[in-house]
Design an enzyme around this catalytic site. Structure first.
Site, PDB file in Angstrom:
ATOM      1  N   TRP A 229      -6.744   7.890  14.748  1.00 11.87           N
ATOM      2  CA  TRP A 229      -7.549   8.282  13.587  1.00 11.87           C
ATOM      3  C   TRP A 229      -8.056   6.970  13.023  1.00 11.87           C
ATOM      4  O   TRP A 229      -7.279   6.155  12.529  1.00 11.87           O
ATOM      5  CB  TRP A 229      -6.701   9.029  12.558  1.00 11.87           C
TER       6      TRP A 229
ATOM      7  N   CYS B 124      -2.141   7.738  13.217  1.00  2.18           N
ATOM      8  CA  CYS B 124      -2.343   7.776  14.662  1.00  2.18           C
ATOM      9  C   CYS B 124      -1.048   8.235  15.306  1.00  2.18           C
ATOM     10  O   CYS B 124      -0.012   8.363  14.652  1.00  2.18           O
ATOM     11  CB  CYS B 124      -2.699   6.395  15.184  1.00  2.18           C
TER      12      CYS B 124
ATOM     13  N   LYS C 191      -3.453  14.902  10.485  1.00  2.00           N
ATOM     14  CA  LYS C 191      -2.390  15.736   9.925  1.00  2.00           C
ATOM     15  C   LYS C 191      -1.715  15.069   8.733  1.00  2.00           C
ATOM     16  O   LYS C 191      -1.335  15.739   7.782  1.00  2.00           O
ATOM     17  CB  LYS C 191      -1.334  16.039  10.987  1.00  2.00           C
TER      18      LYS C 191
ATOM     19  N   GLU D 269      -6.131  25.957  -3.583  1.00  2.00           N
ATOM     20  CA  GLU D 269      -5.673  25.862  -2.197  1.00  2.00           C
ATOM     21  C   GLU D 269      -6.588  26.657  -1.269  1.00  2.00           C
ATOM     22  O   GLU D 269      -6.931  26.196  -0.178  1.00  2.00           O
ATOM     23  CB  GLU D 269      -4.228  26.348  -2.100  1.00  2.00           C
TER      24      GLU D 269
ATOM     25  N   HIS E 240     -17.577  27.866 -18.789  1.00  2.00           N
ATOM     26  CA  HIS E 240     -17.906  26.591 -19.457  1.00  2.00           C
ATOM     27  C   HIS E 240     -18.814  25.730 -18.592  1.00  2.00           C
ATOM     28  O   HIS E 240     -18.723  24.505 -18.608  1.00  2.00           O
ATOM     29  CB  HIS E 240     -16.602  25.850 -19.801  1.00  2.00           C
TER      30      HIS E 240
ATOM     31  N   LYS F  16      -8.544  25.050   1.938  1.00  2.00           N
ATOM     32  CA  LYS F  16      -8.413  25.608   3.298  1.00  2.00           C
ATOM     33  C   LYS F  16      -9.778  25.878   3.896  1.00  2.00           C
ATOM     34  O   LYS F  16     -10.063  25.527   5.038  1.00  2.00           O
ATOM     35  CB  LYS F  16      -7.586  26.901   3.252  1.00  2.00           C
TER      36      LYS F  16
ATOM     37  N   GLU G 161     -11.751  22.486   4.566  1.00  2.00           N
ATOM     38  CA  GLU G 161     -11.282  21.508   5.556  1.00  2.00           C
ATOM     39  C   GLU G 161     -11.355  22.025   6.983  1.00  2.00           C
ATOM     40  O   GLU G 161     -11.346  21.221   7.913  1.00  2.00           O
ATOM     41  CB  GLU G 161      -9.871  21.031   5.229  1.00  2.00           C
TER      42      GLU G 161
ATOM     43  N   ARG H 254      -2.218  14.173  14.999  1.00  6.47           N
ATOM     44  CA  ARG H 254      -2.103  13.024  14.092  1.00  6.47           C
ATOM     45  C   ARG H 254      -3.400  12.240  14.001  1.00  6.47           C
ATOM     46  O   ARG H 254      -3.569  11.411  13.099  1.00  6.47           O
ATOM     47  CB  ARG H 254      -0.971  12.111  14.554  1.00  6.47           C
TER      48      ARG H 254
ATOM     49  N   ASN I 277       0.192   2.152  15.096  1.00 10.88           N
ATOM     50  CA  ASN I 277      -0.122   3.112  14.030  1.00 10.88           C
ATOM     51  C   ASN I 277       0.142   2.389  12.721  1.00 10.88           C
ATOM     52  O   ASN I 277       1.268   1.977  12.467  1.00 10.88           O
ATOM     53  CB  ASN I 277       0.767   4.358  14.146  1.00 10.88           C
ATOM     54  N   GLY I 278      -0.883   2.190  11.895  1.00 12.66           N
ATOM     55  CA  GLY I 278      -0.694   1.500  10.624  1.00 12.66           C
ATOM     56  C   GLY I 278      -1.920   0.662  10.305  1.00 12.66           C
ATOM     57  O   GLY I 278      -2.962   0.787  10.943  1.00 12.66           O
TER      58      GLY I 278
HETATM   59  C1  AGP Z   1      -3.840  20.256   3.748  1.00 16.14           C
HETATM   60  O1  AGP Z   1      -4.222  21.360   4.553  1.00 16.14           O
HETATM   61  C2  AGP Z   1      -4.253  18.935   4.316  1.00 16.14           C
HETATM   62  N1  AGP Z   1      -3.814  18.789   5.660  1.00 16.14           N
HETATM   63  C3  AGP Z   1      -3.867  17.786   3.407  1.00 16.14           C
HETATM   64  O2  AGP Z   1      -4.426  18.027   2.127  1.00 16.14           O
HETATM   65  C4  AGP Z   1      -2.347  17.556   3.220  1.00 16.14           C
HETATM   66  O3  AGP Z   1      -1.790  18.611   2.475  1.00 16.14           O
HETATM   67  C5  AGP Z   1      -2.140  16.252   2.442  1.00 16.14           C
HETATM   68  O4  AGP Z   1      -2.665  15.196   3.209  1.00 16.14           O
HETATM   69  C6  AGP Z   1      -0.656  15.984   2.118  1.00 16.14           C
HETATM   70  O5  AGP Z   1       0.064  15.914   3.315  1.00 16.14           O
HETATM   71  P1  AGP Z   1       1.678  15.954   3.217  1.00 16.14           P
HETATM   72  O6  AGP Z   1       2.058  17.294   2.645  1.00 16.14           O
HETATM   73  O7  AGP Z   1       2.150  15.765   4.621  1.00 16.14           O
HETATM   74  O8  AGP Z   1       2.097  14.834   2.298  1.00 16.14           O
END
Ligand code: AGP
Length: 618
Positions: free
Chosen positions: A75, A2, A613, A491, A514, A495, A498, A27, A101-102
């Site tokens: 969040w 958050c 994030k 990756e 396989h 992308k 997500e 966030r 936040n936590g």
């Molecule tokens: C990647 O696009 C995502 N936002 C997510 O997988 C992110 O890479 C992951 O949560 C790790 O975050 P960090 O690099 O801040 O540790």
């Protein structure tokens, strides 16, 4: 994760808190709220949904006035997104408001005790329990005044009962002249102004007001007034603190002329690579140099295994790091999902080093892995973007990306920076072992050429957008690569998933035969990474297996390769480079493709559903 913000000063708190929340919204954006002291009481406004659809509309109808305020963008962890679960939360008396936040792990037991003592709750959150706990202690300190501020004493007493993590901001109607902040396991920063002070989860919310900040440590409790602040460490007076200067300006945290932060950050990647390389390339000695590893050359030579721990996109970077460090330094490397490393009893040799990769430096799984390695007596290094973040501070040494703030939830420039730094680290470790100067120079020069080559790929943005429009209705995708570009296939799939919510799977191109090849059909496009590297012929053979089953193929290939055109429906070309640098170049088209697919499908690119994030809960 958050976002929280606090303000105390002589200006109107509402616009400052609201602007700060907008800068923190990446966030978490399930709901948002704020509370302001107006001299007679607390005014609270909170609403589920994104700020512009919820809280901002509410404030247009019902603005709040005052010079001390706190805000929160959520969040959801405990309790679904709903108005009543939005922060701020109040204590039983309605005098105290907090944002948090936590995660409070013992909130249920505390809630039962407070309920038995007559407290009534309006939400299903753990945060409201903390608000009531602070209120209960505050009442005790008000009834039996002792030396010291009763609100500060009450916050400290309540936090001593907490098991879990917190970054909080607290205000009270009886104490309009103070704003209290505290942290354990969730980041919290003080912003130092002229006649005003701020609290925030990260510097993006502060940079338009001040460049002077204090990164609070775990167990710190800060008391802010308009004209100053004090930092205690859960009751141990005057904990030490250091004033730092932010290394970026407010423009870095703005979208500028770009429609989305993600697109801006994709286009910032040439500069991100330059920033990662700056001051670290030693062509005279054909090596790389780092100022913050805090290890002597002898200690670096003694390393006999590297464990790279990360999550998500950073975990994909770790897979590239495995190829790089094993090839360049002949060092055994093991890549771990951070969350798995913490809970399996992996055998570690004395000279095993853990390397954590994290853009935010706050990912709870990765922080836990770093702490586990240190608990077992191993050196823990980190590659991190956010200065002063928890992973950066708790590591024994490391490398900052200097990529600037990454606001888009989908990580782009931080990923490219990490790949750049892992390449430099591979050269650095390799040149202490058996990497030849010529091979090292070849890679260093390829890295130095990468910014211009990324620029060249970015010039194909329009072509890639056309491709996205062509394939925008597909419901399933494969991304395939081999060797250095296998992690890039993973990756690319992430992308796309997500931000466009399309089902996509990344695989080793060789693995398809396989089993997964059973899924290939005309409606399922495959993005094939097929640079002209050592794996080219084998990858082309895998590609023909897909083509034989009438799967549409989008190839990412090396400039000048005419053969690929014969066997692909569409081709995106990238410049030729050294094999270990192809991961950097091959990623760019995939980022743009995912971006344009998401835009074509009307998705919220910067704030994708269900995501945040940085995931600061395990
Ligand atoms: C990647 O696009 C995502 N936002 C997510 O997988 C992110 O890479 C992951 O949560 C790790 O975050 P960090 O690099 O801040 O540790």
């Amino acid at each position: 994760m958050c976002g929280i913000i606090g303000y105390i000063g002589s200006k109107a708190a509402q616009p400052i808190v609201l602007e700060g929340l907008r800068r923190l919204e990446y966030r978490g954006y399930d709901s948002a709220g704020l509370a302001v002291l107006n001299g007679t009481g607390l005014q609270v406004r909170k609403r589920m949904g994104k700020i512009n659809e919820g809280l901002a509309c509410l404030l247009l109808d019902q603005p709040v006035h005052g010079h001390t305020g706190i805000g929160h963008t959520r969040w959801a962890t405990h309790g679904p997104p709903a108005d009543e679960n939005s922060h701020p939360h109040l204590d039983q008396s309605g005098r105290i408001a907090i944002v948090h936040n936590g995660v409070i792990e013992n909130y249920d037991r505390l809630k039962q005790r407070l309920t038995q003592a007559g407290h009534s709750f309006h939400s299903s959150t753990d945060t409201e329990v903390l608000a009531h706990l602070i209120g209960e202690h505050y009442q005790l300190h008000r009834d039996k005044p002792t030396s010291g501020n009763p609100l500060l004493l009450a916050v400290c007493d309540a936090l001593r009962e907490i098991i879990g993590t917190y970054g909080i901001a607290v205000i009270c109607t009886d104490q309009p002249g103070i704003l209290i902040g505290a942290r354990r396991g969730s980041p919290l920063i003080i912003g130092i102004g002229e006649g005003e002070h701020f609290l925030a989860s990260d510097a993006n919310a502060l940079v338009s007001h001040t460049r002077e900040v204090v990164y609070l440590n775990d167990y710190d409790v800060a008391t802010l007034t308009r004209d100053g602040f004090e930092v205690q460490n859960l009751g141990v007076v005057s904990a030490g603190f250091k004033i730092s200067k932010l290394e970026f300006g407010s423009m870095d945290a703005e979208r500028g002329e770009f429609e989305h932060f993600m697109l801006k950050e994709i286009f910032e990647q040439p500069r991100a690579v330059e920033n990662a390389l700056r001051g670290r390339v030693d062509t005279e000695n054909a090596t790389a140099r780092f100022g913050g590893l805090n290890m002597t050359a002898a200690e670096l030579r003694a390393i006999d295994r590297v464990i790279i721990a990360a999550s998500g996109t950073s975990w994909h970077a770790a897979l590239v790091g495995e190829y790089l460090i094993e090839e360049l330094a002949h060092l055994p490397v093991e890549v771990e999902f951070a969350h798995e490393f913490c809970y399996r009893n992996a055998p570690l040799e004395p000279d095993t080093v853990l390397l954590a990769l994290s853009q935010s430096g706050e990912t709870a799984d990765t922080l836990a892995a770093l702490r586990e390695a240190k608990r077992r007596g191993h050196r823990a290094l980190a590659i991190v973007n956010v200065v002063g973040s928890s992973i950066a501070r708790e590591s024994d040494g490391g490398i900052y990306m200097h990529a600037g703030p990454e606001i888009g939830v989908a990580s782009t420039k931080a990923f490219i920076s990490t790949l750049t730094l892992l390449s430099l680290l591979g050269v650095h470790l390799g040149r202490m072992r058996m990497l030849s100067g010529n091979r090292a120079l070849e890679i260093l020069r390829a890295l130095q050429a990468a910014p211009a080559q990324i620029e060249a790929i970015l010039q194909q943005n329009h072509l890639i957008r056309q491709l996205a429009l062509k394939y925008a209705r597909a419901d399933d995708f494969f991304f395939l690569g081999r060797g250095y570009t296998y992690p890039i296939a993973l990756e690319g799939a992430l992308k796309l998933k997500e931000i466009s919510y399309i089902h996509a799977e990344g695989y080793s191109a060789a693995e398809m035969k396989h089993g997964p090849i059973a899924l290939i059909e005309p409606a399922t496009p495959t993005v094939f990474l097929v640079p002209q590297d050592a794996m080219y012929d084998r990858t082309m053979a895998n590609l023909s297996m897909i083509r034989a089953r009438k799967g549409p193929i989008i190839a990412v290939a090396t400039e000048g390769d005419e053969q690929i055109r014969q066997v692909s429906d569409d081709v995106i070309y990238m410049p030729r480079t050294a094999e270990p640098v192809y991961p950097i170049l091959a990623t760019i088209p995939l980022q743009l493709f995912a971006y344009h697919m998401a835009v074509a499908r009307g998705c919220d690119v910067d704030k994708p559903r269900n995501l945040a994030k940085s995931v600061t809960v395990q």
